[in-house]
Design an enzyme around this catalytic site. Structure first.
Site, PDB file in Angstrom:
ATOM      1  CG  ASP A  99      33.439  51.673  37.498  1.00 47.43           C
ATOM      2  OD1 ASP A  99      34.662  51.877  37.507  1.00 47.43           O
ATOM      3  OD2 ASP A  99      32.998  50.934  37.170  1.00 47.43           O
ATOM      4  CD  GLU A 121      32.715  51.259  31.337  1.00 44.30           C
ATOM      5  OE1 GLU A 121      32.957  51.196  32.577  1.00 44.30           O
ATOM      6  OE2 GLU A 121      33.317  50.430  30.472  1.00 44.30           O
ATOM      7  CD  GLU A 135      35.236  49.373  41.767  1.00 46.05           C
ATOM      8  OE1 GLU A 135      34.496  48.895  42.772  1.00 46.05           O
ATOM      9  OE2 GLU A 135      36.615  49.246  42.110  1.00 46.05           O
ATOM     10  CG  HIS A 212      41.235  44.165  40.227  1.00 42.95           C
ATOM     11  ND1 HIS A 212      40.776  45.195  40.700  1.00 42.95           N
ATOM     12  CD2 HIS A 212      40.767  43.842  39.135  1.00 42.95           C
ATOM     13  CE1 HIS A 212      39.713  45.775  39.813  1.00 42.95           C
ATOM     14  NE2 HIS A 212      39.929  44.910  38.765  1.00 42.95           N
ATOM     15  NE  ARG A 214      39.746  49.990  48.031  1.00 39.32           N
ATOM     16  CZ  ARG A 214      40.822  50.300  47.358  1.00 39.32           C
ATOM     17  NH1 ARG A 214      40.780  50.146  46.174  1.00 39.32           N
ATOM     18  NH2 ARG A 214      41.687  51.041  47.736  1.00 39.32           N
ATOM     19  CG  HIS A 245      46.041  44.488  40.744  1.00 38.75           C
ATOM     20  ND1 HIS A 245      46.571  45.517  41.343  1.00 38.75           N
ATOM     21  CD2 HIS A 245      44.937  45.435  40.149  1.00 38.75           C
ATOM     22  CE1 HIS A 245      45.915  46.673  41.487  1.00 38.75           C
ATOM     23  NE2 HIS A 245      44.941  46.436  40.391  1.00 38.75           N
TER      24      HIS A 245
END
Ligand code: UD1
Ligand code: UDP
Length: 385
Positions: A99, A121, A135, A212, A214, A245
């Site tokens: 995604d 997936e 995503e 991490h 957004r 990250h």
């Protein structure tokens, strides 16, 4: 019958970890498949770590990453670059994973050239278009564009059926992350992480943290980090290990809030092998990552998920994963409970494998053969035990 040219496309760390077993599997059958690899390199260092570990040399590398990139940067750079790669490579099928923006754009570029698309997936959904962002929409768009859908679980299959994806085009394969995990976690792994020299693994309980997403940038991350800072002060036998990250937004905030704390180890992203072996030695996992929600249950580690919703409900149902969100008080309460209440801890710390049995890549290979009419029998579906 000529070999089928399968072009796998990925760009970030988790896609690489989860596609590596598929690349390896297809390459074990050179009479049937010519498997090429194209990377957008939406991630650079974090992608290269995985390529090196799994000894994959890309046939095409677009090297698109820029510091602090925006979604539209990734989208346009990947779309132009991949379109050119597909014109050169002329694959029989493009395989995309999951995604990310690389996933959606690779599917779009393949569709424009009418190349069949396999989505690995497929079918994970929260039902909330902004969580995770972007995503949830990336994977829905990939689902619309794909011809073949490799759903990791029955829940994912049901999600696709609700969106009117034809049943015959969905294969339930398990998640390839479990293939990667099984090939990587070793009981006799010589566990050495120089950055963690100061951690007393025998006496300290380790909380392993990653973050991490957004939608967590800014205030939610501030709450998470402040809650962690205060927990470490309350519990002298607890250490936090946080491989941060490379995103500068996250690194800055983590350094500001947690940087000067004793027993908080802010380290660079680890290679996959030391990372999963560190997970196997941790007491609790706290994360907003997707992949960790699949790996940690398989290692019997309780997971507190720093999100309001998850597209991976299976381990929540199995009792090893709990959604705690990003609220300071909720995080404190849930961590305290796990640290102080052994029966509650034990009820979450049992190994379950709702996401795979280590044979997902084999099923994907067989499904591709089946789709192209090379075999008559459909591969058997993955069924969680
Ligand atoms: C991306 C994916 C997300 C996935 C995550 C896995 C999108 C929109 N997001 O999010 O779905 O869960 O990867 O980690 O597709 N950076 C480096 N070196 C690296 C990697 C990143 O410096 O190796 C820095 C760069 O400044 C880059 C920034 O991190 O601009 C953000 O990278 P990006 O891929 O845009 O977003 P992620 O949050 O990593
Ligand atoms: N991972 C890693 N090193 C680290 C942190 C995570 O190799 O320092 C692995 C982890 O085991 C998992 C994957 O990276 O397989 C998860 O990636 P990420 O959290 O970046 O993305 P998501 O799963 O949220 O898409």
């Amino acid at each position: 019958m000529p070999t089928l040219k399968i072009l796998t496309v990925f760009g970030t760390r988790p896609e690489a970890i989860k596609m590596a077993p598929v690349v390896k599997e297809l390459r074990r059958y050179p009479e049937e498949f010519n498997c090429q690899v194209a990377v957008t390199a939406q991630h650079r260092e974090m992608l290269d770590q995985v390529l090196k570990l799994f000894k994959i040399e890309p046939d095409y590398d677009l090297n698109i990453m820029q510091p602090g990139q925006k979604l539209e940067d990734i989208t346009t750079r990947a779309l132009n670059g991949l379109s050119e790669v597909f014109r050169l490579s002329k694959p029989d099928m493009v395989l995309v994973h999951g995604d990310t923006t690389t996933t959606f754009v690779a599917a779009l570029a393949a569709f424009y050239q009418q190349i069949p698309i396999g989505h690995v997936e497929a079918g994970l959904r929260t039902g909330d278009r902004y969580a995770p962002f972007p995503e949830e929409i990336n994977r829905r768009l990939a689902g619309v564009l794909a011809d073949l859908h490799f759903a990791p679980t029955n829940t994912a299959r049901s999600n696709l059926l609700k969106e009117a994806i034809p049943e015959k085009n969905i294969y339930v394969t398990g998640n390839t992350v479990i293939d990667a995990l099984k090939a990587t976690v070793k009981d006799d792994y010589n566990f050495k992480i120089p950055e963690l020299k100061g951690v007393d693994f025998a006496k300290q309980r380790i909380i392993l943290v990653t973050a991490h997403r957004r939608e967590n940038w800014g205030e939610p991350l501030e709450e998470i980090f402040t809650a962690l800072r205060d927990l470490v002060e309350i519990y002298p036998d607890v250490s936090v290990v946080f491989p941060v990250h490379y995103n500068p937004k996250i690194r800055q905030l983590a350094a500001d809030i947690l940087g000067k704390m004793d027993r908080v180890f802010l380290i660079d992203p680890l290679d996959y092998q030391p990372f999963v072996n560190l997970m196997a030695r941790s007491y609790i996992v706290m994360t907003d990552s997707g992949g960790l929600q699949e790996e940690a249950p398989s290692l019997g580690k309780p997971v507190l998920v720093l999100r309001e919703v998850t597209e991976r409900p299976e381990a929540v149902r199995a009792g090893t994963v709990r959604l705690v969100g990003t609220n300071y008080k909720n995080i404190q309460k849930s961590v305290k409970e796990l640290l102080e209440d052994k029966p509650i801890y034990d009820s979450m710390a049992h190994a379950v494998n709702p996401y795979g049995d280590g044979n997902a890549s084999r099923r994907i290979r067989e499904a591709i053969s089946h789709y192209f009419g090379l075999t008559i029998a459909r591969p058997e579906d993955f069924a969680a035990k």
